[in-house]
Design a protein around this motif. Structure first.
Motif, mmCIF file in Angstrom:
data_model
loop_
_atom_site.group_PDB
_atom_site.id
_atom_site.type_symbol
_atom_site.label_atom_id
_atom_site.label_comp_id
_atom_site.label_asym_id
_atom_site.label_seq_id
_atom_site.Cartn_x
_atom_site.Cartn_y
_atom_site.Cartn_z
ATOM 1 N N HIS A 43 24.980 21.972 27.832
ATOM 2 C CA HIS A 43 25.470 23.567 28.971
ATOM 3 C C HIS A 43 25.282 21.687 29.564
ATOM 4 O O HIS A 43 24.658 21.787 31.025
ATOM 5 N N LEU A 66 26.305 22.085 32.806
ATOM 6 C CA LEU A 66 25.582 22.584 34.754
ATOM 7 C C LEU A 66 24.531 22.297 34.327
ATOM 8 O O LEU A 66 23.851 22.423 35.666
ATOM 9 N N GLU A 116 32.555 23.200 45.925
ATOM 10 C CA GLU A 116 32.722 24.339 47.005
ATOM 11 C C GLU A 116 34.102 25.945 46.551
ATOM 12 O O GLU A 116 33.805 26.559 45.814
ATOM 13 N N MET A 117 35.202 24.810 45.245
ATOM 14 C CA MET A 117 36.322 25.700 44.764
ATOM 15 C C MET A 117 35.541 26.004 43.568
ATOM 16 O O MET A 117 35.795 26.960 43.144
ATOM 17 N N TYR A 118 34.642 25.060 43.424
ATOM 18 C CA TYR A 118 34.252 26.061 41.344
ATOM 19 C C TYR A 118 32.696 26.992 42.184
ATOM 20 O O TYR A 118 32.219 27.697 40.745
ATOM 21 N N ALA A 119 32.037 26.739 43.088
ATOM 22 C CA ALA A 119 30.967 27.802 43.942
ATOM 23 C C ALA A 119 31.416 29.593 43.254
ATOM 24 O O ALA A 119 31.051 30.146 42.990
ATOM 25 N N GLU A 142 34.652 30.524 41.953
ATOM 26 C CA GLU A 142 35.060 30.640 40.769
ATOM 27 C C GLU A 142 34.635 30.836 39.617
ATOM 28 O O GLU A 142 34.161 31.950 39.232
ATOM 29 N N LEU A 143 32.791 30.426 40.077
ATOM 30 C CA LEU A 143 31.925 30.297 38.714
ATOM 31 C C LEU A 143 30.767 31.610 39.446
ATOM 32 O O LEU A 143 30.302 32.770 38.584
ATOM 33 N N ALA A 144 31.282 31.990 41.293
ATOM 34 C CA ALA A 144 30.426 33.464 41.298
ATOM 35 C C ALA A 144 31.636 34.694 40.766
ATOM 36 O O ALA A 144 30.617 35.284 40.490
ATOM 37 N N VAL A 155 32.904 34.464 37.876
ATOM 38 C CA VAL A 155 33.341 34.859 36.489
ATOM 39 C C VAL A 155 31.122 35.608 36.194
ATOM 40 O O VAL A 155 32.004 36.356 34.894
ATOM 41 N N THR A 156 30.758 35.511 37.368
ATOM 42 C CA THR A 156 29.477 35.895 36.624
ATOM 43 C C THR A 156 29.448 37.901 36.663
ATOM 44 O O THR A 156 28.488 38.336 36.413
ATOM 45 N N PHE A 182 35.099 40.657 36.241
ATOM 46 C CA PHE A 182 35.846 39.786 35.913
ATOM 47 C C PHE A 182 37.290 39.471 35.489
ATOM 48 O O PHE A 182 36.524 39.914 34.094
ATOM 49 N N PRO A 235 39.908 37.584 33.465
ATOM 50 C CA PRO A 235 41.002 35.677 33.520
ATOM 51 C C PRO A 235 41.918 35.958 35.099
ATOM 52 O O PRO A 235 42.599 37.009 33.680
ATOM 53 N N ASP A 236 42.417 34.974 34.599
ATOM 54 C CA ASP A 236 43.673 34.770 35.289
ATOM 55 C C ASP A 236 44.525 34.006 34.205
ATOM 56 O O ASP A 236 44.906 32.940 33.907
#
Lengths: 383, 383
Positions: free
Chosen positions: A237, A239, A362-365, A367-369, A371-372, A376, A378-379
């Motif tokens: 993992h 992350l 910041e972008m991933y925070a 996007e990840l939020a 995703v959960t 959600f 998908p793009d």
């Protein structure tokens, strides 16, 4: 075990001629590590104790304002020492005895931080799905006999010890955890780090025994640098490695127990990728040998019931932030890998590659939020 | 180029005897891929066109409810075709001509999706820090000459084409981007995907030319599966691969331009780790050769000014979700790698390893949000 290749690196070095092996090595393993001179007393102890002993150096550049921050880490891989049918206490004490010998050798090599393999006081019996006697190997992280044993070693050798055990947590309903106890070189229990990701694969659903850890991504400030412990399956993992690194870990240990057919081609990739991606050192430790259990069990793979679940292939190694790595320990024997690191290489590599500066967290925070969320979407671009 | 090793895999296979090479291969590269039979017309075209041609098969298990979802991908690596001092238009057309030949060969191999290297219509001149003539290679993603050229090929060969170019964005102040244009097998421009992470390392600060992309992590639903494009330096960022995967990508292409001393030991690790961690296929493509520039430039490494910044080592390869990979293309020659994939392997591997089920993304979304705050305090345990 006669059919097992002893070491990948031995085969490469044994067959590829001098002018080509250097290039092969560079492409496969990065900058070649230096060889660490080890004292005769350690070499003799290894020979007498029948374990492999190897030493390497991973260097950094000289800086003007910081001295080199030299640390020696020791990675220990070992077989269980008795039949799995022996009384629990005898199995544990036999392992204590084995480890005491190897840690003594490590101390003569100047090791500052030593890490043992996952659940090192027991066979990796979670494939059996039986509760007894295996849950009896569980101990308190704070004052079990194994922690006490490690505290003695830590004080005696002025060594930080990472001791991954099956933990019994009496303070929270007597539950079990897969836990690494981190013991300071002073002998104090510095804290513990629980396995964050629990496998449901092959022979295992380890959540039959213990659940996902709740200790987050703690980093331990030791006298020899900031360290963290990413136990076994957490290796898969990215992350998980990342958060240990963001909390400041300069060395992340990955005590593991994993077998050949399942994971061996993943083994050289994941911990090394983590060292590269996070500008830190990673130490991947795997147990070694084949463990036999009295009662047969099945593996959900359409094959007949059996008494072992494959060969633990050892191959413990250290990766540096610059992408270089040491050779691995043996695929078949007990071993102690001593590696001298200069922790300055972490910041030097970070300043060179800048992954944390270019990471766009910041972008991933965000996007990840997204995703959960259960809704959600998908793009996906369609014609 | 005479000093360059041609291929790592050739050296391994040339020196290591039969009984050991199988184990070495398994440990280094996972399950051995099948060999794809390629038609004589393609073999002859490669021989005449002086490019390497290799074909492999990465298989999946048979399922009851889904047919195999077979896709053939083509990875093209190539040298620039003219001196970098030739007129811009001639440099571009010479590359168009070269690629037309190689795509025609790909079509005879049954390739469904082809991907070219990063900024394929130009030399990788961003090391020079000069603006002219290099910015003149930039084109509209929607209707530049290169996109038109690719649309023709796409229609002619019923092939999805991924065309990474230097983009001129007239709709937003005439700025530049590093962009992959995705063209459907119908010839329509399906969309574009911009480079998310921009290097500041070695010879490059590419943000002298273009900034971090703003197209997020789009996935393109093509007739041959869901694909995404992670351009070059995004390879070092595990979160970047992850988000393409969470948006549904079954194949993530990584068109790159990277040189030996800097990154070669990272090259076999990162894209392969991404395939493993995200249960998808990854296709890593690197340009090949050494590019000379008329005006000398420096690299911030204490060395003298020079006219090239090193050898692009090719070595393009495909990784499968199960950790296996194909051999790489040559380190020194142009090449076309054709790989037949069964996309069913993605879900099969996901169902086996469950990384997305065991990933604990809610925990990481929270932690990552904390990390991005200016007042973030690392979780460090002290004695």
């Amino acid at each position: 075990m006669s059919g097992e290749l002893e070491s990948l690196e031995q085969v490469l070095q044994g067959h590829i001629p001098g002018q080509e092996i250097k290039e092969v090595w560079r492409i496969l393993y990065g900058k070649e590590p230096g060889i660490l001179d080890l004292p005769d007393v350690a070499v003799n102890a290894a020979s007498q104790g029948q374990f492999e002993l190897k030493g390497f150096i991973l260097e950094a550049a000289t800086e003007q304002l910081r001295r080199p921050r030299i640390v020696r880490v020791g990675l220990i891989q070992n077989k269980i020492q008795t039949a799995t049918t022996e009384p629990v206490v005898e199995q544990i004490y036999a392992l204590h005895k084995r480890i005491a010998t190897m840690v003594e050798a490590a101390s003569t090599c100047g090791v500052n931080i030593v890490c043992f393999q996952e659940a090192w006081t027991m066979p990796f019996a979670f494939c059996t799905r039986e509760k007894l006697p295996w849950t009896e190997f569980a101990e308190s992280a704070e004052n079990g006999i194994t922690t006490k044993f490690c505290q003695e070693l830590a004080r005696k050798y002025n060594m930080v010890i990472i001791s991954p055990i099956l933990e019994r947590d009496e303070s929270h309903g007597d539950v079990l955890w897969n836990t690494a106890v981190v013991i300071s070189n002073t002998g104090a229990v510095l804290g513990k780090s629980r396995k964050n990701h629990i496998p449901r694969i092959g022979d295992f659903n380890e959540s039959s025994y213990y659940m996902e850890g709740n200790t987050g991504h703690k980093v331990f400030q030791t006298a020899f640098g900031k360290i963290a412990v990413n136990i076994c399956y957490g290796r898969h993992h990215p992350l998980n490695w990342f958060m240990y690194s963001m909390n400041g870990a300069e060395i992340i240990f990955n005590p593991s127990a994993t077998v050949g057919e399942l994971s061996e081609s993943l083994w050289p990739i994941e911990a090394r990728n983590a060292a590269i991606a996070n500008h830190c050192f990673t130490c991947a430790i795997n147990r070694v040998g084949t463990e036999h259990f009295e009662n047969e069990f099945t593996s959900g793979d359409g094959k007949k019931a059996h008494h072992d679940f494959g060969h633990f292939y050892g191959s413990s190694y250290v990766s540096a932030p610059d992408g270089s790595r040491t050779p691995g320990l043996s695929r078949v024997n007990d071993g102690l890998l001593v590696v001298e690191l200069d922790l300055n290489l972490c910041r030097q590599t970070s300043d060179k590659w800048n992954f944390k500066m270019t990471g766009r967290y910041e972008m991933y925070a965000e996007e990840l939020a997204r995703v959960t969320k259960a809704d959600f979407q998908p793009d996906i671009v369609r014609e």
